[in-house]
Motif scaffolding. Sequence first.
Motif, short mmCIF file in Angstrom:
data_model
loop_
_atom_site.label_atom_id
_atom_site.label_comp_id
_atom_site.label_asym_id
_atom_site.label_seq_id
_atom_site.Cartn_x
_atom_site.Cartn_y
_atom_site.Cartn_z
N ALA A 215 0.83 -1.22 0.00
CA ALA A 215 0.00 0.00 0.00
C ALA A 215 0.85 1.26 0.00
CB ALA A 215 -0.91 0.00 1.23
N ARG A 216 2.19 1.05 0.05
CA ARG A 216 3.14 2.18 0.10
C ARG A 216 2.86 3.09 1.30
NH1 ARG A 216 6.11 2.02 -4.27
NH2 ARG A 216 5.33 1.12 -6.24
N ASN A 217 2.43 2.50 2.39
CA ASN A 217 2.33 3.25 3.64
C ASN A 217 3.56 2.95 4.50
OD1 ASN A 217 -0.07 4.77 3.42
ND2 ASN A 217 -1.25 2.87 3.55
N ARG A 218 3.95 3.93 5.33
CA ARG A 218 5.21 3.76 6.07
C ARG A 218 4.96 3.42 7.54
NH1 ARG A 218 9.29 8.45 5.37
NH2 ARG A 218 10.70 6.85 6.20
N ILE A 219 3.74 3.68 8.02
CA ILE A 219 3.42 3.36 9.42
C ILE A 219 2.11 2.58 9.46
CG2 ILE A 219 2.77 4.32 11.67
CD1 ILE A 219 5.72 4.63 11.16
N GLY A 220 2.10 1.52 10.25
CA GLY A 220 0.87 0.75 10.47
C GLY A 220 0.36 1.01 11.87
N VAL A 221 -0.91 1.34 11.99
CA VAL A 221 -1.53 1.53 13.31
C VAL A 221 -2.36 0.27 13.56
CG1 VAL A 221 -2.94 3.07 14.72
CG2 VAL A 221 -1.64 4.00 12.80
N VAL A 222 -1.87 -0.58 14.43
CA VAL A 222 -2.49 -1.91 14.59
C VAL A 222 -3.84 -1.80 15.32
CG1 VAL A 222 -2.20 -4.20 15.64
CG2 VAL A 222 -0.24 -3.04 14.58
N ALA A 385 -1.03 -0.38 22.50
CA ALA A 385 -1.10 -0.05 21.07
C ALA A 385 0.19 -0.53 20.42
CB ALA A 385 -1.27 1.44 20.86
N MET A 386 0.09 -0.78 19.11
CA MET A 386 1.27 -1.23 18.35
C MET A 386 1.44 -0.36 17.14
SD MET A 386 1.54 -5.35 18.46
CE MET A 386 3.31 -5.18 18.10
N ILE A 387 2.71 -0.10 16.84
CA ILE A 387 3.09 0.66 15.65
C ILE A 387 3.92 -0.27 14.76
CG2 ILE A 387 4.40 2.67 14.82
CD1 ILE A 387 4.15 3.73 17.81
N PHE A 388 3.54 -0.38 13.50
CA PHE A 388 4.29 -1.22 12.57
C PHE A 388 5.07 -0.34 11.58
CE2 PHE A 388 3.02 -4.96 14.26
CZ PHE A 388 2.06 -5.74 13.66
N VAL A 389 6.20 -0.89 11.14
CA VAL A 389 6.91 -0.32 9.98
C VAL A 389 6.98 -1.42 8.92
CG1 VAL A 389 8.24 1.41 11.24
CG2 VAL A 389 9.16 -0.92 11.00
N PRO A 390 7.12 -1.05 7.64
CA PRO A 390 7.02 -2.04 6.56
C PRO A 390 8.16 -3.06 6.58
CG PRO A 390 6.82 0.21 5.71
CD PRO A 390 7.25 0.33 7.13
N SER A 391 7.84 -4.29 6.21
CA SER A 391 8.85 -5.34 6.04
C SER A 391 9.13 -5.49 4.56
CB SER A 391 8.33 -6.67 6.61
OG SER A 391 8.25 -6.59 8.03
#
Length: 425
Positions: A215-222, A385-391
């Motif tokens: 999705a070309r997003n840089r942060i995931g808000v779980v 809360a969890m913050i994701f970055v792309p793999s």
Amino acid sequence: MSQPVAHRRTAQPAIDAERLLRRVEELGRIGRDPVTGGITREGFSRADREARTYVMRESRAAGLATSVDAAGNLMIRTRPPGTAPARPAVLMGSHLDTVVNGGRLDGAYGVLAALEVVQACAESGIETAYEPVAAAFSNEEGALFPQPFFGSSVLAGRLDGLPREPLDHDGHPLRGPLALAGGDLDALGSAVWPAEALAAYLELHVEQGPVLERARNRIGVVDGITGRTVLTLEISGSAGHCGTAPMPGRRDALAAAARATLAVERLATTLDLCRVATVGRLDIHPNSPNTIADTVRLTADLRDTDAARMHRAETVLTRELQDLAHQTGTRIETLARTHSAPVATSARLRALIEESCRETGAPYQSLPSGAGHDAQVVADLTPTAMIFVPSVGGVSHVPHEDTHPADLVLGAEILLRTALKTASG
Ligand code: HGY
Ligand code: MN
Ligand code: MN
Ligand code: MN
């Protein structure tokens, strides 16, 4: 809950990108296989202890206070407990242990980013209503001692679910290796936190899947973390000479295990009872090319964000295994069962993460976590809360697990901003 301490701000805490990336690379050398490049730091192994020592050394060199609790959890604070009025903590963390032949970011990145946030707060001299604390939870993966989420489960007071004498896959007791890591099996109660000691828990982690990259997003808000049930099954049959034992009447434990493996897979494919279902580990005895196997142990890992679906899948599998035992003349037993319920993260904390993303202009999105995390255990005590970055390539638990350095730094920046917003009370 004690009254928030006056909020005194000096310089604004800032992430030191070079320091964070240096530590990621240095930590990534511990337990690294020179041939495959994979990281193997099973919980409570020597390599896991070396990783804990590395992070402790870096923290102390930065003037921070470190402690290891009875569960082997490493805690990092701006100053030693008791040297300032007690305040609820904004706990940030993840784990340092890995799967076998895994990647250098799963868990480790979240611990180092949490260390970076605590160090940035200490360097700025900022005083916040809640105390920023970094944690490295022990044995999250359960790679050697099959009690995953061990450290966070103890912190959350989930002691009933732990065996009195936890053993590894080969029957060796946890007691000694836990003591070598600084823990004490007889004092786990001292490592339990009361809910009022926490204001929030934040975990920064690599996504380990393909969603953000695609999705070309840089942060995931779980928004939700998957539920997970892991069964350790033992199939017992009869050993024999594979050349002389007639096919009729065999009690071949490995042939039965193969059918059990396909039965597990079917739960999440043709039967669509849960999202994923996997047999990842198989221990065969005697594991001899010309001997019929008499004993096979295997792990069945079932996951879904819906607890009822997961329960149904487990019920169906149990019935199918009973039928299989009858058809193959084997005995199939469940030796152990670990279960983590699916959890929803805190809407308030998600809003703070999104606010931090808007401040930095980072493109972000909500998404569920297909991986399990310590956050779903700490959620028993406090909003998480969890913050994701792309793999890169959407892969993890493999040597080539990777995330672009700029994304690693951005994730830490979002963690810092969210932690400060949360810590301000
Ligand atoms: O298995 C998991 O989801 C995590 O890596 N412990
Ligand atoms: Mn993992
Ligand atoms: Mn992890
Ligand atoms: Mn995790």
